[in-house]
Scaffold this motif. Sequence first.
Motif, PDB file in Angstrom:
ATOM      1  N   GLY A  37      17.847   4.715  10.000  1.00  0.00           N
ATOM      2  CA  GLY A  37      16.616   4.425   9.280  1.00  0.00           C
ATOM      3  C   GLY A  37      16.770   4.493   7.771  1.00  0.00           C
ATOM      4  N   GLY A  38      17.696   5.325   7.303  1.00  0.00           N
ATOM      5  CA  GLY A  38      17.886   5.476   5.866  1.00  0.00           C
ATOM      6  C   GLY A  38      18.481   4.263   5.181  1.00  0.00           C
ATOM      7  N   LEU A  39      18.896   3.276   5.962  1.00  0.00           N
ATOM      8  CA  LEU A  39      19.511   2.078   5.380  1.00  0.00           C
ATOM      9  C   LEU A  39      18.512   1.201   4.631  1.00  0.00           C
ATOM     10  N   HIS A  40      17.231   1.550   4.690  1.00  0.00           N
ATOM     11  CA  HIS A  40      16.251   0.787   3.907  1.00  0.00           C
ATOM     12  C   HIS A  40      16.483   0.962   2.409  1.00  0.00           C
ATOM     13  N   SER A  41      17.290   1.942   2.019  1.00  0.00           N
ATOM     14  CA  SER A  41      17.581   2.164   0.601  1.00  0.00           C
ATOM     15  C   SER A  41      18.984   1.677   0.251  1.00  0.00           C
ATOM     16  N   ILE A  42      19.089   0.905  -0.821  1.00  0.00           N
ATOM     17  CA  ILE A  42      20.398   0.450  -1.300  1.00  0.00           C
ATOM     18  C   ILE A  42      21.240   1.614  -1.790  1.00  0.00           C
ATOM     19  N   PHE A  43      20.610   2.760  -2.022  1.00  0.00           N
ATOM     20  CA  PHE A  43      21.331   3.940  -2.491  1.00  0.00           C
ATOM     21  C   PHE A  43      21.840   4.813  -1.340  1.00  0.00           C
ATOM     22  N   ALA A  44      21.622   4.374  -0.101  1.00  0.00           N
ATOM     23  CA  ALA A  44      22.189   5.081   1.049  1.00  0.00           C
ATOM     24  C   ALA A  44      23.710   5.012   0.977  1.00  0.00           C
ATOM     25  N   PRO A  45      24.400   6.082   1.385  1.00  0.00           N
ATOM     26  CA  PRO A  45      25.871   6.087   1.307  1.00  0.00           C
ATOM     27  C   PRO A  45      26.523   4.897   1.987  1.00  0.00           C
ATOM     28  N   GLU A  46      25.954   4.428   3.088  1.00  0.00           N
ATOM     29  CA  GLU A  46      26.551   3.319   3.836  1.00  0.00           C
ATOM     30  C   GLU A  46      26.508   2.002   3.063  1.00  0.00           C
ATOM     31  N   ARG A  47      25.652   1.920   2.053  1.00  0.00           N
ATOM     32  CA  ARG A  47      25.522   0.678   1.271  1.00  0.00           C
ATOM     33  C   ARG A  47      26.150   0.817  -0.118  1.00  0.00           C
ATOM     34  N   LYS A  57       0.843  -1.197   0.000  1.00  0.00           N
ATOM     35  CA  LYS A  57       0.000   0.000   0.000  1.00  0.00           C
ATOM     36  C   LYS A  57       0.878   1.247   0.000  1.00  0.00           C
ATOM     37  N   SER A  58       0.753   2.037  -1.050  1.00  0.00           N
ATOM     38  CA  SER A  58       1.639   3.204  -1.215  1.00  0.00           C
ATOM     39  C   SER A  58       1.545   4.166  -0.040  1.00  0.00           C
ATOM     40  N   VAL A  59       0.340   4.386   0.465  1.00  0.00           N
ATOM     41  CA  VAL A  59       0.169   5.325   1.578  1.00  0.00           C
ATOM     42  C   VAL A  59       0.938   4.839   2.798  1.00  0.00           C
ATOM     43  N   GLN A  60       0.829   3.543   3.110  1.00  0.00           N
ATOM     44  CA  GLN A  60       1.539   2.993   4.259  1.00  0.00           C
ATOM     45  C   GLN A  60       3.050   2.998   4.025  1.00  0.00           C
ATOM     46  N   PHE A  61       3.458   2.734   2.798  1.00  0.00           N
ATOM     47  CA  PHE A  61       4.887   2.761   2.477  1.00  0.00           C
ATOM     48  C   PHE A  61       5.469   4.150   2.724  1.00  0.00           C
ATOM     49  N   TRP A  97       9.968   4.542 -10.924  1.00  0.00           N
ATOM     50  CA  TRP A  97       9.558   4.517  -9.521  1.00  0.00           C
ATOM     51  C   TRP A  97       8.259   5.269  -9.246  1.00  0.00           C
ATOM     52  N   GLY A  98       7.659   5.870 -10.259  1.00  0.00           N
ATOM     53  CA  GLY A  98       6.350   6.471 -10.054  1.00  0.00           C
ATOM     54  C   GLY A  98       6.389   7.958  -9.767  1.00  0.00           C
ATOM     55  N   GLN A  99       5.226   8.494  -9.372  1.00  0.00           N
ATOM     56  CA  GLN A  99       5.040   9.941  -9.360  1.00  0.00           C
ATOM     57  C   GLN A  99       4.599  10.500  -8.012  1.00  0.00           C
ATOM     58  N   HIS A 100       4.866   9.772  -6.935  1.00  0.00           N
ATOM     59  CA  HIS A 100       4.501  10.275  -5.610  1.00  0.00           C
ATOM     60  C   HIS A 100       5.537  11.309  -5.173  1.00  0.00           C
ATOM     61  N   LEU A 101       5.084  12.506  -4.855  1.00  0.00           N
ATOM     62  CA  LEU A 101       6.012  13.599  -4.534  1.00  0.00           C
ATOM     63  C   LEU A 101       6.869  13.304  -3.307  1.00  0.00           C
ATOM     64  N   ASP A 102       6.379  12.469  -2.394  1.00  0.00           N
ATOM     65  CA  ASP A 102       7.177  12.122  -1.209  1.00  0.00           C
ATOM     66  C   ASP A 102       8.384  11.262  -1.553  1.00  0.00           C
ATOM     67  N   LEU A 103       8.460  10.780  -2.798  1.00  0.00           N
ATOM     68  CA  LEU A 103       9.620   9.998  -3.228  1.00  0.00           C
ATOM     69  C   LEU A 103      10.804  10.865  -3.654  1.00  0.00           C
ATOM     70  N   VAL A 104      10.591  12.161  -3.781  1.00  0.00           N
ATOM     71  CA  VAL A 104      11.641  13.031  -4.334  1.00  0.00           C
ATOM     72  C   VAL A 104      12.957  12.923  -3.556  1.00  0.00           C
ATOM     73  N   LYS A 146       4.347   6.453   4.702  1.00  0.00           N
ATOM     74  CA  LYS A 146       4.371   6.695   6.152  1.00  0.00           C
ATOM     75  C   LYS A 146       5.601   6.052   6.786  1.00  0.00           C
ATOM     76  N   LYS A 147       5.922   4.831   6.351  1.00  0.00           N
ATOM     77  CA  LYS A 147       7.067   4.127   6.936  1.00  0.00           C
ATOM     78  C   LYS A 147       8.387   4.819   6.604  1.00  0.00           C
ATOM     79  N   ILE A 148       8.571   5.211   5.333  1.00  0.00           N
ATOM     80  CA  ILE A 148       9.857   5.840   5.005  1.00  0.00           C
ATOM     81  C   ILE A 148       9.978   7.218   5.643  1.00  0.00           C
ATOM     82  N   ASN A 149       8.855   7.915   5.803  1.00  0.00           N
ATOM     83  CA  ASN A 149       8.903   9.208   6.480  1.00  0.00           C
ATOM     84  C   ASN A 149       9.257   9.035   7.950  1.00  0.00           C
ATOM     85  N   ALA A 150       8.710   7.988   8.576  1.00  0.00           N
ATOM     86  CA  ALA A 150       9.025   7.733   9.980  1.00  0.00           C
ATOM     87  C   ALA A 150      10.492   7.346  10.152  1.00  0.00           C
ATOM     88  N   LEU A 151      11.033   6.603   9.199  1.00  0.00           N
ATOM     89  CA  LEU A 151      12.426   6.167   9.294  1.00  0.00           C
ATOM     90  C   LEU A 151      13.410   7.317   9.146  1.00  0.00           C
TER      91      LEU A 151
END
Length: 233
Positions: free
Chosen positions: A144-154, A127-131, A173-180, A133-138
């Motif tokens: 928390g940013g380690l959920h992305s393979i593009f994080a500097p640590e990874r 669910k995009s809305v829940q997703f 990756w789509g058009q949700h503005l929170d993904l920017v 919310k989770k990345i914003n909370a992280l």
Amino acid sequence: MTNSFTYADQLKKRYRCYGHFYTWEQSGFELPSRSVLEIVDRTQLDVAAESLWSRPADAVVIMMNPGSSRPLEGGAIPQLSSPLAIEEKTLVLTQPDNTQYQLMRIGLLQQWAHIRVLNLSDLREPKSVQFIKKINALENVRGGGLHSIFAPERSQECEQALARKRDPLLLGWGQHLDLVPLAAQCMARLEGARTLGVPSALHPLLNAHPSPMMQQQKEQWLTSMIDALERDG
């Protein structure tokens, strides 16, 4: 381009999908995740699943997140304290979805035997809305940013994941503005690599998702991406 739209029943006979799944604990929550997906055309490439991660892919596609992707095989999913604890990627057979069928259709037309799918985030949340919310909370949690393979640590893992035989990288990756913010981090990690996507009118860092709900829009995305690949040469 050809107007051929190969349907899922045919694609499932030709392709197999393998993913690396893990769960990590963050601030008391268990986060189901997938770090990579390997799509293989069995008529062109006959190798063991465990060798796929070490091979350069024919093409690399970057999406939003793994959605509802799940293993088809039994067995425990590794539980990790952090994505940095990943030492090796055990790949298991996974259930394809509509988005992956779109990538298979491109693979057929481009004669790609091996497509690697990465995501802005490893989090498995359909669910995009829940997703979002989770990345914003992280964002407010240490590590928390380690959920992305593009994080500097990874960065080392990311460098291997991007190994490919052909440019450009495909973006969807789509058009949700929170993904920017995640998209900006990804593009910085790509260091000027050639990329192709179907542009979004909402923001220059966003692009159309490969598998919108309407069949006509699916076909439009496919046509636009293949046309862009043909122009790119």
